[in-house]
Design a protein around this motif. Structure first.
Motif, mmCIF file in Angstrom:
data_model
loop_
_atom_site.group_PDB
_atom_site.id
_atom_site.type_symbol
_atom_site.label_atom_id
_atom_site.label_comp_id
_atom_site.label_asym_id
_atom_site.label_seq_id
_atom_site.Cartn_x
_atom_site.Cartn_y
_atom_site.Cartn_z
ATOM 1 N N PRO A 1 -0.841 3.070 -13.737
ATOM 2 C CA PRO A 1 -2.241 3.951 -13.430
ATOM 3 C C PRO A 1 -2.221 3.981 -11.834
ATOM 4 C CG PRO A 1 -2.865 2.277 -15.161
ATOM 5 C CD PRO A 1 -1.323 2.086 -14.735
ATOM 6 N N PHE A 2 -1.867 2.783 -11.250
ATOM 7 C CA PHE A 2 -2.222 2.906 -9.730
ATOM 8 C C PHE A 2 -1.079 3.890 -9.015
ATOM 9 C CE2 PHE A 2 0.462 0.894 -6.159
ATOM 10 C CZ PHE A 2 -0.687 0.826 -5.232
ATOM 11 N N TYR A 3 -0.067 4.028 -9.837
ATOM 12 C CA TYR A 3 0.979 4.835 -9.169
ATOM 13 C C TYR A 3 0.534 6.327 -9.490
ATOM 14 C CZ TYR A 3 4.214 0.955 -8.073
ATOM 15 O OH TYR A 3 4.743 -0.180 -7.774
ATOM 16 N N SER B 1 1.711 -2.178 -16.307
ATOM 17 C CA SER B 1 0.392 -2.526 -15.889
ATOM 18 C C SER B 1 -0.030 -1.607 -14.633
ATOM 19 C CB SER B 1 0.243 -4.009 -15.708
ATOM 20 O OG SER B 1 1.035 -4.324 -14.642
ATOM 21 N N GLY C 1 -2.704 -1.971 -1.580
ATOM 22 C CA GLY C 1 -1.472 -1.277 -2.293
ATOM 23 C C GLY C 1 -1.248 0.306 -1.973
ATOM 24 N N ASP C 2 -2.320 0.972 -1.977
ATOM 25 C CA ASP C 2 -2.677 2.410 -1.598
ATOM 26 C C ASP C 2 -2.084 2.592 -0.312
ATOM 27 O OD1 ASP C 2 -4.351 5.211 -2.718
ATOM 28 O OD2 ASP C 2 -4.358 4.625 -0.626
ATOM 29 N N ARG D 1 6.151 -1.435 -13.426
ATOM 30 C CA ARG D 1 5.586 -2.262 -14.336
ATOM 31 C C ARG D 1 4.633 -1.242 -15.231
ATOM 32 N NH1 ARG D 1 5.177 -8.326 -12.435
ATOM 33 N NH2 ARG D 1 7.219 -8.449 -11.781
ATOM 34 N N GLN E 1 -5.798 -8.030 -4.343
ATOM 35 C CA GLN E 1 -5.743 -6.973 -5.273
ATOM 36 C C GLN E 1 -6.935 -6.129 -5.204
ATOM 37 O OE1 GLN E 1 -3.709 -8.360 -8.614
ATOM 38 N NE2 GLN E 1 -2.045 -8.726 -7.265
ATOM 39 N N ARG E 2 -6.879 -4.816 -5.740
ATOM 40 C CA ARG E 2 -7.879 -3.714 -5.885
ATOM 41 C C ARG E 2 -8.885 -3.720 -4.815
ATOM 42 N NH1 ARG E 2 -8.604 -1.566 -11.087
ATOM 43 N NH2 ARG E 2 -6.937 -2.433 -12.641
ATOM 44 N N LYS E 3 -8.272 -3.829 -3.564
ATOM 45 C CA LYS E 3 -9.003 -3.361 -2.296
ATOM 46 C C LYS E 3 -8.433 -2.431 -1.518
ATOM 47 C CE LYS E 3 -10.276 -8.439 -1.863
ATOM 48 N NZ LYS E 3 -11.469 -8.622 -2.506
ATOM 49 N N GLY E 4 -7.513 -1.943 -2.039
ATOM 50 C CA GLY E 4 -7.066 -0.465 -1.368
ATOM 51 C C GLY E 4 -5.859 -0.798 -0.588
ATOM 52 N N ILE F 1 3.757 -13.239 -6.880
ATOM 53 C CA ILE F 1 3.308 -12.236 -7.490
ATOM 54 C C ILE F 1 4.280 -11.667 -8.540
ATOM 55 C CG2 ILE F 1 2.388 -9.803 -7.425
ATOM 56 C CD1 ILE F 1 0.747 -12.134 -6.326
ATOM 57 N N MET G 1 6.914 -3.946 -4.847
ATOM 58 C CA MET G 1 5.704 -3.540 -4.448
ATOM 59 C C MET G 1 4.666 -4.580 -4.809
ATOM 60 S SD MET G 1 3.167 -1.185 -3.276
ATOM 61 C CE MET G 1 1.939 -2.487 -2.962
ATOM 62 N N ALA G 2 4.092 -5.311 -3.991
ATOM 63 C CA ALA G 2 2.962 -6.621 -4.414
ATOM 64 C C ALA G 2 2.175 -6.808 -3.553
ATOM 65 C CB ALA G 2 3.939 -7.909 -4.691
ATOM 66 N N ILE G 3 0.923 -7.309 -3.922
ATOM 67 C CA ILE G 3 -0.104 -7.517 -3.092
ATOM 68 C C ILE G 3 -0.766 -8.910 -3.674
ATOM 69 C CG2 ILE G 3 -2.648 -6.934 -2.580
ATOM 70 C CD1 ILE G 3 -0.545 -4.818 -1.587
ATOM 71 N N LYS H 1 -2.398 7.529 -9.651
ATOM 72 C CA LYS H 1 -3.231 7.926 -8.752
ATOM 73 C C LYS H 1 -2.949 8.504 -7.404
ATOM 74 C CE LYS H 1 -7.556 6.003 -10.214
ATOM 75 N NZ LYS H 1 -8.560 4.941 -10.072
HETATM 76 C C1 LIG Z 1 -0.301 -2.916 -8.658
HETATM 77 C C2 LIG Z 1 -0.464 -3.316 -7.337
HETATM 78 C C3 LIG Z 1 0.643 -3.217 -6.165
HETATM 79 C C4 LIG Z 1 -1.656 -2.369 -6.663
HETATM 80 O O1 LIG Z 1 -2.325 -2.691 -5.539
HETATM 81 P P1 LIG Z 1 -3.460 -2.792 -5.228
HETATM 82 O O2 LIG Z 1 -4.002 -3.219 -3.754
HETATM 83 O O3 LIG Z 1 -4.427 -3.982 -6.069
HETATM 84 O O4 LIG Z 1 -4.464 -1.463 -5.578
HETATM 85 P P2 LIG Z 1 -5.359 -0.544 -4.705
HETATM 86 O O5 LIG Z 1 -6.613 -1.444 -4.621
HETATM 87 O O6 LIG Z 1 -4.780 0.027 -3.508
HETATM 88 O O7 LIG Z 1 -5.629 0.670 -5.865
HETATM 89 C C5 LIG Z 1 -5.539 1.941 -5.649
HETATM 90 C C6 LIG Z 1 -6.304 2.665 -6.695
HETATM 91 O O8 LIG Z 1 -5.327 2.210 -7.951
HETATM 92 C C7 LIG Z 1 -6.274 1.605 -8.774
HETATM 93 N N1 LIG Z 1 -5.634 0.415 -9.443
HETATM 94 C C8 LIG Z 1 -4.934 -0.316 -8.879
HETATM 95 N N2 LIG Z 1 -4.297 -1.247 -9.566
HETATM 96 C C9 LIG Z 1 -4.612 -0.631 -11.012
HETATM 97 C C10 LIG Z 1 -4.305 -0.944 -12.358
HETATM 98 N N3 LIG Z 1 -3.605 -2.064 -12.639
HETATM 99 N N4 LIG Z 1 -4.818 -0.171 -13.217
HETATM 100 C C11 LIG Z 1 -5.444 0.776 -13.174
HETATM 101 N N5 LIG Z 1 -6.053 1.263 -12.009
HETATM 102 C C12 LIG Z 1 -5.436 0.358 -10.838
HETATM 103 C C13 LIG Z 1 -7.525 1.078 -8.270
HETATM 104 O O9 LIG Z 1 -8.763 1.043 -8.752
HETATM 105 C C14 LIG Z 1 -7.583 2.362 -7.007
HETATM 106 O O10 LIG Z 1 -8.502 3.329 -7.592
HETATM 107 P P3 LIG Z 1 -9.553 4.369 -6.678
HETATM 108 O O11 LIG Z 1 -8.636 4.597 -5.675
HETATM 109 O O12 LIG Z 1 -9.979 5.027 -7.721
HETATM 110 O O13 LIG Z 1 -10.548 3.053 -6.086
HETATM 111 C C15 LIG Z 1 -1.128 -4.778 -6.956
HETATM 112 O O14 LIG Z 1 -2.311 -4.865 -7.868
HETATM 113 C C16 LIG Z 1 -0.083 -5.798 -7.484
HETATM 114 O O15 LIG Z 1 0.397 -6.166 -6.706
HETATM 115 N N6 LIG Z 1 0.012 -6.130 -9.023
HETATM 116 C C17 LIG Z 1 0.717 -7.206 -9.269
HETATM 117 C C18 LIG Z 1 2.094 -6.726 -9.135
HETATM 118 C C19 LIG Z 1 2.801 -5.566 -9.678
HETATM 119 O O16 LIG Z 1 2.426 -5.310 -10.869
HETATM 120 N N7 LIG Z 1 3.471 -4.791 -8.565
HETATM 121 C C20 LIG Z 1 4.154 -3.329 -9.028
HETATM 122 C C21 LIG Z 1 5.229 -3.736 -9.626
HETATM 123 S S1 LIG Z 1 5.903 -2.094 -10.319
#
Ligand SMILES: CC(C)(COP(=O)(O)OP(=O)(O)OC[C@H]1O[C@@H](n2cnc3c(N)ncnc32)[C@H](O)[C@@H]1OP(=O)(O)O)[C@@H](O)C(=O)NCCC(=O)NCCS
Length: 146
Positions: A116-118, A113, A87-88, A111, A82-85, A19, A75-77, A120
């Motif tokens: 928005p995840f962080y 990208s 990471g949260d 990153r 991904q997008r199943k909660g 990842i 932090m990586a899933i 939230k």
């Molecule tokens: C970024 C990452 C860690 C998020 O983990 P995840 O399990 O996919 O995210 P979750 O399902 O827990 O998401 C939690 C919330 O954030 C939102 N979200 C997650 N990734 C997002 C994104 N890239 N853009 C916008 N919103 C995002 C989800 O929709 C969710 O929202 P909700 O609670 O309203 O439904 C994961 O997608 C990942 O590993 N990505 C690739 C590696 C990476 O970028 N790591 C971070 C390096 S800094």
């Protein structure tokens, strides 16, 4: 069955590599400080298979006027999960752990990208974006927890 537990630094490579360091040598998965006593690695397992990782480093960033800071790294899933909660859940687990260590502030370089995840999860961007070689645009982000 789902569980989050402490893992070795080496076990993080199972998710860091595909990842965060795809196509790069396995050594690129090793971070400075991975094996310090103050560093803790967590893995999220589904039916005994690791699908997510996160690492917590005790690391004060001079730009913040706060004691007892912790940095989250790696932090990586896995893509299919991904997008199943998950990471949260991992971040919230790390926050509980950091509070148990009397942490006052959590920061990291995110990153673009993932910003928005962080956001939230209550983290805010600090300063201007910057580039990390071979990886891309990042933002420094933080949350005060103390
Ligand atoms: C970024 C990452 C860690 C998020 O983990 P995840 O399990 O996919 O995210 P979750 O399902 O827990 O998401 C939690 C919330 O954030 C939102 N979200 C997650 N990734 C997002 C994104 N890239 N853009 C916008 N919103 C995002 C989800 O929709 C969710 O929202 P909700 O609670 O309203 O439904 C994961 O997608 C990942 O590993 N990505 C690739 C590696 C990476 O970028 N790591 C971070 C390096 S800094």
């Amino acid at each position: 069955m789902k569980e989050i537990k402490k893992i070795s630094s080496r076990d993080t490579f199972l998710v860091r590599h595909p990842i965060l360091r795809e196509g790069k040598p396995i050594e690129s998965c090793q971070f400075d400080g991975d094996d310090l006593e103050t560093t803790t690695h967590f893995g999220l397992f589904i039916d005994k298979n690791i699908i997510g990782v996160l690492s917590v480093f005790k690391n004060n960033n001079v730009i913040f006027n706060s004691e007892n800071q912790f940095q989250i790294r790696g932090m990586a899933i896995l893509e299919d999960f991904q997008r199943k909660g998950f990471g949260d859940e991992l971040i919230k687990h790390a926050e509980v752990y950091i509070k148990s260590q009397f942490g006052k502030l959590i920061w990291f370089n995110a990153r673009e990208s993932a910003v928005p995840f962080y956001e939230k999860l209550g983290y805010i961007k600090i300063g201007e974006p910057f580039s990390i070689a071979d990886i891309g645009i990042h933002y420094n982000m933080k949350k005060e927890i103390g």
